[in-house]
Every structure is written in C-alpha cells, then in structure tokens.
Design an enzyme around this catalytic site. Structure first.
Site, short mmCIF file in Angstrom:
data_model
loop_
_atom_site.label_atom_id
_atom_site.label_comp_id
_atom_site.label_asym_id
_atom_site.label_seq_id
_atom_site.Cartn_x
_atom_site.Cartn_y
_atom_site.Cartn_z
CB SER A 140 -0.86 0.00 1.27
OG SER A 140 -1.42 1.28 1.51
CE1 TYR A 153 -4.31 -2.08 4.96
CE2 TYR A 153 -3.33 0.06 4.46
CZ TYR A 153 -3.89 -1.13 4.04
OH TYR A 153 -4.04 -1.38 2.69
N1 LIG Z 1 -8.53 -0.35 -1.89
C1 LIG Z 1 -7.53 0.45 -1.55
O1 LIG Z 1 -7.68 1.70 -1.50
C2 LIG Z 1 -6.17 -0.13 -1.26
C3 LIG Z 1 -5.09 0.77 -1.14
C4 LIG Z 1 -3.83 0.26 -0.87
C5 LIG Z 1 -3.64 -1.10 -0.73
N2 LIG Z 1 -4.69 -1.94 -0.83
C6 LIG Z 1 -4.44 -3.39 -0.64
O2 LIG Z 1 -4.87 -4.08 -1.79
C7 LIG Z 1 -5.26 -5.41 -1.43
C8 LIG Z 1 -6.66 -5.68 -2.00
O3 LIG Z 1 -7.56 -4.77 -1.38
P1 LIG Z 1 -9.01 -4.46 -1.95
O4 LIG Z 1 -9.21 -3.01 -1.82
O5 LIG Z 1 -9.21 -5.12 -3.26
O6 LIG Z 1 -9.89 -5.16 -0.81
P2 LIG Z 1 -11.28 -5.96 -0.85
O7 LIG Z 1 -12.11 -5.56 -1.98
O8 LIG Z 1 -11.82 -5.82 0.53
O9 LIG Z 1 -10.81 -7.47 -1.07
C9 LIG Z 1 -10.05 -8.13 -0.12
C10 LIG Z 1 -9.92 -9.59 -0.54
O10 LIG Z 1 -9.11 -10.25 0.42
C11 LIG Z 1 -9.78 -11.42 0.90
N3 LIG Z 1 -9.39 -11.60 2.30
C12 LIG Z 1 -9.47 -10.70 3.31
N4 LIG Z 1 -9.04 -11.24 4.46
C13 LIG Z 1 -8.68 -12.51 4.16
C14 LIG Z 1 -8.18 -13.59 4.94
N5 LIG Z 1 -7.93 -13.45 6.25
N6 LIG Z 1 -7.94 -14.78 4.32
C15 LIG Z 1 -8.17 -14.93 3.00
N7 LIG Z 1 -8.65 -13.94 2.21
C16 LIG Z 1 -8.91 -12.75 2.79
C17 LIG Z 1 -11.27 -11.10 0.74
O11 LIG Z 1 -12.06 -12.26 0.59
P3 LIG Z 1 -12.91 -12.87 1.82
O12 LIG Z 1 -13.57 -11.70 2.51
O13 LIG Z 1 -13.83 -13.84 1.20
O14 LIG Z 1 -11.89 -13.54 2.69
C18 LIG Z 1 -11.25 -10.31 -0.57
O15 LIG Z 1 -11.27 -11.20 -1.67
C19 LIG Z 1 -5.21 -5.47 0.10
O16 LIG Z 1 -4.00 -6.08 0.50
C20 LIG Z 1 -5.22 -4.01 0.50
O17 LIG Z 1 -4.61 -3.80 1.75
C21 LIG Z 1 -5.96 -1.49 -1.10
#
Ligand SMILES: NC(=O)c1ccc[n+]([C@@H]2O[C@H](COP(=O)([O-])OP(=O)(O)OC[C@H]3O[C@@H](n4cnc5c(N)ncnc54)[C@H](OP(=O)(O)O)[C@@H]3O)[C@@H](O)[C@H]2O)c1
Length: 262
Positions: A140, A153
């Site tokens: 991130s 985080y």
């Molecule tokens: N969106 C942003 O602004 C942003 C910014 C910087 C970095 N990121 C990073 O990008 C990555 C993806 O984020 P996103 O925004 O796409 O989030 P998201 O839409 O909430 O998706 C998160 C995914 O991770 C899975 N997950 C969460 N906890 C888990 C666990 N304990 N075991 C297995 N699977 C798990 C969820 O599936 P289930 O709920 O079914 O487990 C879901 O498929 C993350 O690492 C996040 O920190 C996001």
C-alpha cells in the site's frame, strides 16, 4: 511473459484489486487460477464470470498456517507446480490507535504480513518447479509513507514491503522474480467506509501491476507525481511533511474513524 500456461495462485482474488488482477491476467491469456479467500460463494461468483478459465477454490483464512499447508498440499497434488503467487488479500481497521480493538490490530498483522510470509514459504518449493516464476506482493502507499490513524495497517504494509525486498535479494539468480505493488486509494469494497473521493479504479491498479509483472519491475507505485513528491520530501525532510499533513489532521481523523474492512 506469456500467461497462457501459467498456474497462478492469488489470495483475495474474489474482490476489488484481486478480482481486477484476475480479469487482467485472463485478458492477457491466463486460464488457470487458484483463489484463496474466506468466502467460498464470492470465489464461485468470480469463477462464473470467466467460464473459459479453470478455477481452483481454496477456501480459508490466509492468516492460519493449517489453512496454508492444506492449500499448498492441494496445489501440489493438482498442479505439481506453481508459476505466479500473488499475495493480495488484506484487511484494514483505521482510527486513533487507542480506539482500535486488540483483535483488529492482531488480525491486520496476521492477514497482511504473517499470512503472506507463511504462504510464500510453503509455495516456494512449487515455484521452484517453474522456469519463469514470480511473486507479487500487494502492499500500500501507506507502506511507503506512514499516515496518521493508520498505524497498525501502515506497519503491516511496510513490513510486507521489507519482506519483498529481503526475499528478492535472498532469491537472486534463482529464477523467481519478486515484486511489490503499492496502490493508493482505490475504489473497492475495502474503501466503502473510507469516505474518500478521487480514487483509482481497481482496473487501473491491475493494469499497472500486470504490466510490472511482464516488464519485471520490482516496484509498481500508484499515486502519480504527488506520491513521488511526498516520498522525496518524507526522505529528505520528514518534519516538513508532518507540517503539511497537519493541515488535514481533523479531516483525516474523521475519515479514518469509520474506516474498517475486516
Ligand atoms: N482499496 C484500496 O484503497 C487499497 C489501497 C492500498 C492497498 N490496498 C491493498 O490491496 C489489497 C486488496 O484490497 P481491496 O481493496 O481489493 O480489498 P477488498 O475488496 O476488501 O478485497 C479483499 C480480498 O481479500 C480477501 N481476504 C481478506 N481477508 C482474508 C483472509 N484473512 N484470508 C483470505 N482472504 C482474505 C477477501 O475475501 P474474503 O472476505 O472472502 O476472505 C477479498 O477477496 C489489500 O491487500 C489491501 O490492503 C488497497
């Protein structure tokens, strides 16, 4: 890099950035995906969007070592090897440190850093079977520049950055590319409670991430010129960046207080 015969394991492929990465890899020829996540229904819904691809669902919590061992055992049996591991699953619980529950603090470290380390460790013997292997870790922007009200985080995401760097050096010359992706605010379910505007789309992040994979980049950093400028300032004069950020302190506190996606 051709994705046609690649065996790809992605955590959190059922939502947001992970789902967009699956879609981008599919667009570029990939047809074999293993997906790990807690909610099997969400993974099945993903699979139904790509009927021409083969999906292997690995339901479970990436933070649990027994889940990881079982998942890798299944992959060893089904595939015998692995070409690309994408550590993408992540959770966030923001706010003033004293207001974040102990459970959320622990779960963020378990999911965002301990899980990826364990999964990578157990996947390495399979990756070594590939002639063209890669590991992509999704960190991130907060792993590059720490921001108020995201301390646990940010700690987990900075740890993932350092894990990537150390492992890249450990695996040098062994045919396994290690890279890190640094999204900034991206419009996914994780951001539903963040009350933020002007976000990237998950497709933009996925496109840059997969370009980075193809071009063997080590860091894919989103956030454009502003991120580059802030990183430079944070390195050269962090107290000046503190002063600039202070102007938004109250707004950031308010926004972060409701931001939770666990
Ligand atoms: N969106 C942003 O602004 C942003 C910014 C910087 C970095 N990121 C990073 O990008 C990555 C993806 O984020 P996103 O925004 O796409 O989030 P998201 O839409 O909430 O998706 C998160 C995914 O991770 C899975 N997950 C969460 N906890 C888990 C666990 N304990 N075991 C297995 N699977 C798990 C969820 O599936 P289930 O709920 O079914 O487990 C879901 O498929 C993350 O690492 C996040 O920190 C996001």
């Amino acid at each position: 890099m051709s994705f046609e015969n690649k065996k790809i394991l992605i955590t959190g492929g059922s939502s947001g950035i992970g789902k967009a990465i699956v879609s981008e890899l599919y667009r570029r020829g990939a047809r074999q995906f293993a997906v790990m996540g807690r909610d099997l229904k969400k993974m099945q819904a993903l699979g139904s969007e790509f009927p021409e691809a083969k999906f292997f669902y690995l339901p479970g919590d990436v933070a649990k070592s027994e889940v990881i061992e079982k998942a890798i055992g299944k992959l060893r049996k089904e595939w015998g090897g692995l070409d690309i591991l994408i550590n993408n699953a992540g959770v966030v619980s923001a706010g003033a440190l004293e207001e974040i529950s102990d459970e959320d603090i622990i779960a963020q470290q378990n999911t965002n850093i301990t899980g990826p380390i364990l999964l990578t460790k157990h996947a390495l013997p399979l990756l070594r079977q590939s002639s063209d292997a890669a590991i992509m870790n999704v960190s991130s922007g907060l792993g590059l520049i720490g921001m108020a009200f995201y301390a646990p985080y940010a700690a987990s995401k900075a740890a993932l950055r350092q894990f990537s760097e150390a492992l890249r050096r450990e695996l040098i010359g062994q045919g396994i590319h290690v890279m890190t992706v640094y999204p900034t605010a991206t419009d996914t379910p994780m951001m539903k409670t963040a009350n933020t505007t002007g976000m990237d789309t998950p497709e933009q992040v996925a496109n840059r991430a997969v370009d980075g994979l193809v071009n063997r980049e080590i860091d894919v950093i989103m956030g454009g010129e502003r991120m580059l400028k802030n990183r430079k300032l944070n390195f050269e004069d962090p107290l000046q960046l503190d002063e600039i950020l202070k102007a938004n302190y109250e707004a950031m506190a308010k926004r972060a207080s409701g931001h939770r996606s666990m």
